[in-house]
Design a protein around this motif. Structure first.
Motif, PDB file in Angstrom:
ATOM      1  N   LYS A 209       0.834  -1.213   0.000  1.00 43.48           N
ATOM      2  CA  LYS A 209       0.000   0.000   0.000  1.00 43.48           C
ATOM      3  C   LYS A 209       0.865   1.257   0.000  1.00 43.48           C
ATOM      4  CE  LYS A 209      -3.946  -2.007   2.383  1.00 43.48           C
ATOM      5  NZ  LYS A 209      -4.728  -2.028   3.632  1.00 43.48           N
ATOM      6  N   SER A 210       1.978   1.225   0.699  1.00 45.76           N
ATOM      7  CA  SER A 210       2.856   2.400   0.772  1.00 45.76           C
ATOM      8  C   SER A 210       3.568   2.678  -0.553  1.00 45.76           C
ATOM      9  CB  SER A 210       3.887   2.229   1.893  1.00 45.76           C
ATOM     10  OG  SER A 210       4.902   1.303   1.531  1.00 45.76           O
ATOM     11  N   ASN A 211       3.498   1.749  -1.490  1.00 44.07           N
ATOM     12  CA  ASN A 211       4.154   1.912  -2.795  1.00 44.07           C
ATOM     13  C   ASN A 211       3.166   2.164  -3.928  1.00 44.07           C
ATOM     14  OD1 ASN A 211       7.234   1.420  -2.710  1.00 44.07           O
ATOM     15  ND2 ASN A 211       6.372  -0.023  -1.241  1.00 44.07           N
ATOM     16  N   GLU A 212       1.944   2.571  -3.596  1.00 45.97           N
ATOM     17  CA  GLU A 212       0.935   2.790  -4.636  1.00 45.97           C
ATOM     18  C   GLU A 212       1.349   3.867  -5.635  1.00 45.97           C
ATOM     19  OE1 GLU A 212      -2.973   3.403  -3.016  1.00 45.97           O
ATOM     20  OE2 GLU A 212      -3.205   1.260  -2.609  1.00 45.97           O
ATOM     21  N   ASP A 213       2.085   4.880  -5.211  1.00 47.13           N
ATOM     22  CA  ASP A 213       2.521   5.916  -6.154  1.00 47.13           C
ATOM     23  C   ASP A 213       3.416   5.329  -7.242  1.00 47.13           C
ATOM     24  OD1 ASP A 213       1.060   7.895  -4.908  1.00 47.13           O
ATOM     25  OD2 ASP A 213       2.755   8.640  -3.727  1.00 47.13           O
ATOM     26  N   THR A 214       4.255   4.390  -6.877  1.00 46.40           N
ATOM     27  CA  THR A 214       5.106   3.724  -7.872  1.00 46.40           C
ATOM     28  C   THR A 214       4.245   2.922  -8.834  1.00 46.40           C
ATOM     29  OG1 THR A 214       6.946   3.595  -6.321  1.00 46.40           O
ATOM     30  CG2 THR A 214       7.010   2.105  -8.212  1.00 46.40           C
ATOM     31  N   PHE A 215       3.269   2.207  -8.316  1.00 44.40           N
ATOM     32  CA  PHE A 215       2.380   1.441  -9.190  1.00 44.40           C
ATOM     33  C   PHE A 215       1.624   2.378 -10.136  1.00 44.40           C
ATOM     34  CE2 PHE A 215       2.081  -1.659  -5.407  1.00 44.40           C
ATOM     35  CZ  PHE A 215       3.211  -2.348  -5.823  1.00 44.40           C
ATOM     36  N   LYS A 216       1.105   3.482  -9.598  1.00 40.45           N
ATOM     37  CA  LYS A 216       0.346   4.437 -10.411  1.00 40.45           C
ATOM     38  C   LYS A 216       1.190   5.042 -11.526  1.00 40.45           C
ATOM     39  CE  LYS A 216      -2.838   5.847  -6.766  1.00 40.45           C
ATOM     40  NZ  LYS A 216      -3.197   6.943  -5.846  1.00 40.45           N
ATOM     41  N   SER A 217       2.473   5.229 -11.279  1.00 39.13           N
ATOM     42  CA  SER A 217       3.339   5.868 -12.270  1.00 39.13           C
ATOM     43  C   SER A 217       3.987   4.883 -13.240  1.00 39.13           C
ATOM     44  CB  SER A 217       4.420   6.691 -11.565  1.00 39.13           C
ATOM     45  OG  SER A 217       5.298   5.848 -10.848  1.00 39.13           O
ATOM     46  N   SER A 218       3.636   3.616 -13.151  1.00 39.62           N
ATOM     47  CA  SER A 218       4.199   2.598 -14.044  1.00 39.62           C
ATOM     48  C   SER A 218       3.285   2.445 -15.256  1.00 39.62           C
ATOM     49  CB  SER A 218       4.336   1.261 -13.307  1.00 39.62           C
ATOM     50  OG  SER A 218       5.242   1.390 -12.234  1.00 39.62           O
ATOM     51  N   GLU A 219       3.725   3.005 -16.373  1.00 36.64           N
ATOM     52  CA  GLU A 219       2.918   2.985 -17.591  1.00 36.64           C
ATOM     53  C   GLU A 219       2.619   1.551 -18.025  1.00 36.64           C
ATOM     54  OE1 GLU A 219       3.082   4.509 -22.192  1.00 36.64           O
ATOM     55  OE2 GLU A 219       4.392   5.455 -20.736  1.00 36.64           O
ATOM     56  N   GLY A 220       1.357   1.300 -18.324  1.00 35.97           N
ATOM     57  CA  GLY A 220       0.947  -0.016 -18.796  1.00 35.97           C
ATOM     58  C   GLY A 220       0.526  -0.968 -17.696  1.00 35.97           C
ATOM     59  N   LEU A 221       0.719  -0.585 -16.427  1.00 37.55           N
ATOM     60  CA  LEU A 221       0.282  -1.430 -15.319  1.00 37.55           C
ATOM     61  C   LEU A 221      -1.198  -1.195 -15.096  1.00 37.55           C
ATOM     62  CD1 LEU A 221       0.954  -3.430 -13.053  1.00 37.55           C
ATOM     63  CD2 LEU A 221       1.537  -1.461 -11.613  1.00 37.55           C
ATOM     64  N   LYS A 222      -2.014  -2.214 -15.357  1.00 39.81           N
ATOM     65  CA  LYS A 222      -3.463  -2.097 -15.256  1.00 39.81           C
ATOM     66  C   LYS A 222      -3.964  -2.321 -13.833  1.00 39.81           C
ATOM     67  CE  LYS A 222      -5.583  -1.597 -18.524  1.00 39.81           C
ATOM     68  NZ  LYS A 222      -6.031  -0.338 -19.085  1.00 39.81           N
ATOM     69  N   GLY A 223      -3.282  -3.140 -13.074  1.00 40.05           N
ATOM     70  CA  GLY A 223      -3.710  -3.413 -11.713  1.00 40.05           C
ATOM     71  C   GLY A 223      -2.791  -4.394 -11.025  1.00 40.05           C
ATOM     72  N   VAL A 224      -2.832  -4.339  -9.689  1.00 37.40           N
ATOM     73  CA  VAL A 224      -2.045  -5.236  -8.850  1.00 37.40           C
ATOM     74  C   VAL A 224      -2.937  -5.655  -7.690  1.00 37.40           C
ATOM     75  CG1 VAL A 224      -0.013  -5.427  -7.355  1.00 37.40           C
ATOM     76  CG2 VAL A 224       0.102  -4.015  -9.387  1.00 37.40           C
ATOM     77  N   PHE A 225      -2.902  -6.911  -7.331  1.00 33.99           N
ATOM     78  CA  PHE A 225      -3.568  -7.305  -6.095  1.00 33.99           C
ATOM     79  C   PHE A 225      -2.763  -8.391  -5.403  1.00 33.99           C
ATOM     80  CE2 PHE A 225      -5.576 -10.016  -9.279  1.00 33.99           C
ATOM     81  CZ  PHE A 225      -5.656 -11.260  -8.669  1.00 33.99           C
ATOM     82  N   TYR A 226      -2.880  -8.396  -4.091  1.00 34.79           N
ATOM     83  CA  TYR A 226      -2.169  -9.348  -3.251  1.00 34.79           C
ATOM     84  C   TYR A 226      -3.175 -10.004  -2.329  1.00 34.79           C
ATOM     85  CZ  TYR A 226       1.995  -7.058  -4.933  1.00 34.79           C
ATOM     86  OH  TYR A 226       2.970  -6.570  -5.744  1.00 34.79           O
ATOM     87  N   PHE A 227      -2.942 -11.272  -2.022  1.00 38.98           N
ATOM     88  CA  PHE A 227      -3.797 -11.957  -1.063  1.00 38.98           C
ATOM     89  C   PHE A 227      -2.972 -12.944  -0.249  1.00 38.98           C
ATOM     90  CE2 PHE A 227      -3.966 -14.423  -4.973  1.00 38.98           C
ATOM     91  CZ  PHE A 227      -3.854 -15.735  -4.551  1.00 38.98           C
ATOM     92  N   ARG A 228      -3.462 -13.204   0.960  1.00 36.55           N
ATOM     93  CA  ARG A 228      -2.807 -14.182   1.823  1.00 36.55           C
ATOM     94  C   ARG A 228      -3.283 -15.561   1.390  1.00 36.55           C
ATOM     95  NH1 ARG A 228      -4.338 -14.423   7.984  1.00 36.55           N
ATOM     96  NH2 ARG A 228      -6.134 -15.444   7.043  1.00 36.55           N
ATOM     97  N   SER A 229      -2.361 -16.392   0.949  1.00 35.90           N
ATOM     98  CA  SER A 229      -2.727 -17.739   0.511  1.00 35.90           C
ATOM     99  C   SER A 229      -2.513 -18.766   1.610  1.00 35.90           C
ATOM    100  CB  SER A 229      -1.944 -18.125  -0.745  1.00 35.90           C
ATOM    101  OG  SER A 229      -0.561 -18.079  -0.496  1.00 35.90           O
TER     102      SER A 229
END
Length: 96
Positions: A23-43
């Motif tokens: 969550k603290s790195n959302e700005d990096t994800f937002k600024s990555s061109e072509g990245l449509k989405g990211v999700f994480y889950f506890r498996s």
């Protein structure tokens, strides 16, 4: 679409800290061109799985240094290198 899946093993009780790290790195994800989405889950109690969806592998490669910077910060929270799988979409069911 190009997908990249990573399994992260970690010590018991670290899941919330790992999720907060992402969550603290959302700005990096937002600024990555072509990245449509990211999700994480506890498996499991000691594993988190992440899925990143990119417009293309080329977009992933163009942003690899930026994303690798995020992942290097994660190393202190996980117990070893992640297990990575990747590939282009083959089938997708979407209710929308």
């Amino acid at each position: 679409m190009f997908y990249r899946v990573a399994k992260f093993k970690h010590e018991l009780g670290k899941t919330d800290e790992i999720m907060e790290f992402f969550k603290s790195n959302e700005d990096t994800f937002k600024s990555s061109e072509g990245l449509k989405g990211v999700f994480y889950f506890r498996s499991s109690e000691e594993e988190v799985v992440g899925v990143a969806m990119w417009e293309s592998k080329e977009h992933f490669v163009q942003s690899a240094d930026r994303i690798q910077g995020v992942m290097s910060g994660l190393m202190k929270l996980i117990s070893g290198p992640p297990e990575i799988s990747e590939g282009n979409s083959g089938y997708k069911f979407d209710r929308d």
